[in-house]
Design a protein around this motif. Sequence first.
Motif, PDB file in Angstrom:
ATOM      1  N   GLU A  85      32.969  45.743  68.925  1.00  0.00           N
ATOM      2  CA  GLU A  85      33.690  44.946  67.928  1.00  0.00           C
ATOM      3  C   GLU A  85      32.807  43.898  67.269  1.00  0.00           C
ATOM      4  O   GLU A  85      32.808  43.765  66.046  1.00  0.00           O
ATOM      5  CB  GLU A  85      34.925  44.301  68.545  1.00  0.00           C
ATOM      6  CG  GLU A  85      36.075  45.261  68.629  1.00  0.00           C
ATOM      7  CD  GLU A  85      37.357  44.606  69.091  1.00  0.00           C
ATOM      8  OE1 GLU A  85      37.543  43.394  68.875  1.00  0.00           O
ATOM      9  OE2 GLU A  85      38.179  45.331  69.668  1.00  0.00           O
ATOM     10  N   GLY A  86      32.060  43.151  68.055  1.00  0.00           N
ATOM     11  CA  GLY A  86      31.228  42.081  67.509  1.00  0.00           C
ATOM     12  C   GLY A  86      30.193  42.580  66.520  1.00  0.00           C
ATOM     13  O   GLY A  86      30.018  42.007  65.444  1.00  0.00           O
ATOM     14  N   ILE A  87      29.546  43.672  66.844  1.00  0.00           N
ATOM     15  CA  ILE A  87      28.493  44.201  65.978  1.00  0.00           C
ATOM     16  C   ILE A  87      29.070  44.951  64.766  1.00  0.00           C
ATOM     17  O   ILE A  87      28.443  45.024  63.725  1.00  0.00           O
ATOM     18  CB  ILE A  87      27.528  45.108  66.783  1.00  0.00           C
ATOM     19  CG1 ILE A  87      26.227  45.313  66.034  1.00  0.00           C
ATOM     20  CG2 ILE A  87      28.171  46.418  67.159  1.00  0.00           C
ATOM     21  CD1 ILE A  87      25.124  45.924  66.863  1.00  0.00           C
ATOM     22  N   PRO A  95      29.496  44.255  59.349  1.00  0.00           N
ATOM     23  CA  PRO A  95      29.423  45.166  58.211  1.00  0.00           C
ATOM     24  C   PRO A  95      30.795  45.681  57.759  1.00  0.00           C
ATOM     25  O   PRO A  95      30.963  46.074  56.614  1.00  0.00           O
ATOM     26  CB  PRO A  95      28.554  46.312  58.709  1.00  0.00           C
ATOM     27  CG  PRO A  95      28.608  46.253  60.184  1.00  0.00           C
ATOM     28  CD  PRO A  95      28.874  44.822  60.539  1.00  0.00           C
ATOM     29  N   PHE A  96      31.775  45.675  58.671  1.00  0.00           N
ATOM     30  CA  PHE A  96      33.093  46.234  58.357  1.00  0.00           C
ATOM     31  C   PHE A  96      34.198  45.284  58.825  1.00  0.00           C
ATOM     32  O   PHE A  96      34.879  45.546  59.822  1.00  0.00           O
ATOM     33  CB  PHE A  96      33.256  47.611  59.011  1.00  0.00           C
ATOM     34  CG  PHE A  96      32.156  48.567  58.657  1.00  0.00           C
ATOM     35  CD1 PHE A  96      32.112  49.148  57.399  1.00  0.00           C
ATOM     36  CD2 PHE A  96      31.154  48.869  59.563  1.00  0.00           C
ATOM     37  CE1 PHE A  96      31.090  50.029  57.059  1.00  0.00           C
ATOM     38  CE2 PHE A  96      30.128  49.749  59.232  1.00  0.00           C
ATOM     39  CZ  PHE A  96      30.106  50.320  57.972  1.00  0.00           C
ATOM     40  N   PRO A  97      34.376  44.162  58.113  1.00  0.00           N
ATOM     41  CA  PRO A  97      35.362  43.166  58.555  1.00  0.00           C
ATOM     42  C   PRO A  97      36.808  43.659  58.456  1.00  0.00           C
ATOM     43  O   PRO A  97      37.671  43.179  59.190  1.00  0.00           O
ATOM     44  CB  PRO A  97      35.116  41.977  57.630  1.00  0.00           C
ATOM     45  CG  PRO A  97      34.427  42.535  56.431  1.00  0.00           C
ATOM     46  CD  PRO A  97      33.667  43.734  56.911  1.00  0.00           C
ATOM     47  N   LYS A  98      37.066  44.612  57.577  1.00  0.00           N
ATOM     48  CA  LYS A  98      38.406  45.199  57.466  1.00  0.00           C
ATOM     49  C   LYS A  98      38.393  46.527  58.215  1.00  0.00           C
ATOM     50  O   LYS A  98      37.426  47.275  58.150  1.00  0.00           O
ATOM     51  CB  LYS A  98      38.776  45.431  56.001  1.00  0.00           C
ATOM     52  CG  LYS A  98      38.845  44.162  55.194  1.00  0.00           C
ATOM     53  CD  LYS A  98      39.154  44.461  53.750  1.00  0.00           C
ATOM     54  CE  LYS A  98      39.127  43.163  52.955  1.00  0.00           C
ATOM     55  NZ  LYS A  98      39.247  43.410  51.523  1.00  0.00           N
ATOM     56  N   ASP A  99      39.463  46.820  58.906  1.00  0.00           N
ATOM     57  CA  ASP A  99      39.571  48.086  59.644  1.00  0.00           C
ATOM     58  C   ASP A  99      38.426  48.270  60.637  1.00  0.00           C
ATOM     59  O   ASP A  99      37.887  49.363  60.779  1.00  0.00           O
ATOM     60  CB  ASP A  99      39.613  49.280  58.689  1.00  0.00           C
ATOM     61  CG  ASP A  99      40.759  49.198  57.691  1.00  0.00           C
ATOM     62  OD1 ASP A  99      41.844  48.713  58.081  1.00  0.00           O
ATOM     63  OD2 ASP A  99      40.565  49.605  56.541  1.00  0.00           O
ATOM     64  N   ILE A 136      34.671  51.483  64.114  1.00  0.00           N
ATOM     65  CA  ILE A 136      34.030  51.706  65.413  1.00  0.00           C
ATOM     66  C   ILE A 136      34.065  53.198  65.729  1.00  0.00           C
ATOM     67  O   ILE A 136      33.057  53.785  66.147  1.00  0.00           O
ATOM     68  CB  ILE A 136      34.709  50.877  66.524  1.00  0.00           C
ATOM     69  CG1 ILE A 136      34.394  49.394  66.332  1.00  0.00           C
ATOM     70  CG2 ILE A 136      34.267  51.351  67.911  1.00  0.00           C
ATOM     71  CD1 ILE A 136      35.188  48.464  67.224  1.00  0.00           C
ATOM     72  N   SER A 137      35.193  53.833  65.487  1.00  0.00           N
ATOM     73  CA  SER A 137      35.304  55.279  65.729  1.00  0.00           C
ATOM     74  C   SER A 137      34.427  56.073  64.773  1.00  0.00           C
ATOM     75  O   SER A 137      33.747  57.024  65.171  1.00  0.00           O
ATOM     76  CB  SER A 137      36.760  55.726  65.585  1.00  0.00           C
ATOM     77  OG  SER A 137      37.549  55.135  66.577  1.00  0.00           O
ATOM     78  N   ALA A 183      24.904  43.402  54.055  1.00  0.00           N
ATOM     79  CA  ALA A 183      24.556  42.570  52.899  1.00  0.00           C
ATOM     80  C   ALA A 183      25.785  42.312  52.023  1.00  0.00           C
ATOM     81  O   ALA A 183      25.996  41.199  51.557  1.00  0.00           O
ATOM     82  CB  ALA A 183      23.461  43.246  52.075  1.00  0.00           C
ATOM     83  N   ARG A 184      26.599  43.321  51.834  1.00  0.00           N
ATOM     84  CA  ARG A 184      27.775  43.196  50.975  1.00  0.00           C
ATOM     85  C   ARG A 184      28.830  42.268  51.552  1.00  0.00           C
ATOM     86  O   ARG A 184      29.531  41.566  50.830  1.00  0.00           O
ATOM     87  CB  ARG A 184      28.373  44.585  50.771  1.00  0.00           C
ATOM     88  CG  ARG A 184      29.605  44.613  49.896  1.00  0.00           C
ATOM     89  CD  ARG A 184      30.057  46.010  49.673  1.00  0.00           C
ATOM     90  NE  ARG A 184      30.588  46.559  50.917  1.00  0.00           N
ATOM     91  CZ  ARG A 184      31.549  47.467  50.981  1.00  0.00           C
ATOM     92  NH1 ARG A 184      32.064  47.947  49.873  1.00  0.00           N
ATOM     93  NH2 ARG A 184      31.970  47.918  52.132  1.00  0.00           N
ATOM     94  N   ASN A 185      28.931  42.221  52.858  1.00  0.00           N
ATOM     95  CA  ASN A 185      29.985  41.434  53.502  1.00  0.00           C
ATOM     96  C   ASN A 185      29.496  40.124  54.103  1.00  0.00           C
ATOM     97  O   ASN A 185      30.229  39.462  54.815  1.00  0.00           O
ATOM     98  CB  ASN A 185      30.682  42.287  54.561  1.00  0.00           C
ATOM     99  CG  ASN A 185      31.458  43.413  53.950  1.00  0.00           C
ATOM    100  OD1 ASN A 185      32.295  43.197  53.097  1.00  0.00           O
ATOM    101  ND2 ASN A 185      31.170  44.641  54.377  1.00  0.00           N
ATOM    102  N   SER A 186      28.264  39.752  53.821  1.00  0.00           N
ATOM    103  CA  SER A 186      27.733  38.477  54.353  1.00  0.00           C
ATOM    104  C   SER A 186      28.039  37.332  53.426  1.00  0.00           C
ATOM    105  O   SER A 186      28.236  37.442  52.263  1.00  0.00           O
ATOM    106  CB  SER A 186      26.221  38.571  54.542  1.00  0.00           C
ATOM    107  OG  SER A 186      25.936  39.457  55.591  1.00  0.00           O
TER     108      SER A 186
END
Length: 91
Positions: free
Chosen positions: A34-36, A40-44, A49-50, A88-91
């Motif tokens: 989850e943390g990692i 990059p993927f804050p939504k869903d 992860i899957s 980069a996009r979500n930072s």
Amino acid sequence: MSKSNKSGGFLPKAFGLGLAATGAAHFVVPEAFEGITKRPFPKDTREWISRNGATELAVGAAIAYPKTRTIGFVGLGAYVGWLGFNIARNS
């Protein structure tokens, strides 16, 4: 010809198997990723992860097998690029 040459080399095979095992771990203990994955993927995040686990499992298996190793490494490059883009996009 030595046994390691016939099998395509120990290191790429070990790397591929390790990556595939990490991919499988995404399904066994998803909370460990989850943390990692959140950056990059804050939504869903759980869904990603899957998806990431499936990608790592497939790419790792491709790298482990000499006949598909080249495409496996191409896939790894694309996957790492995709992760980097999303960080980069979500930072």
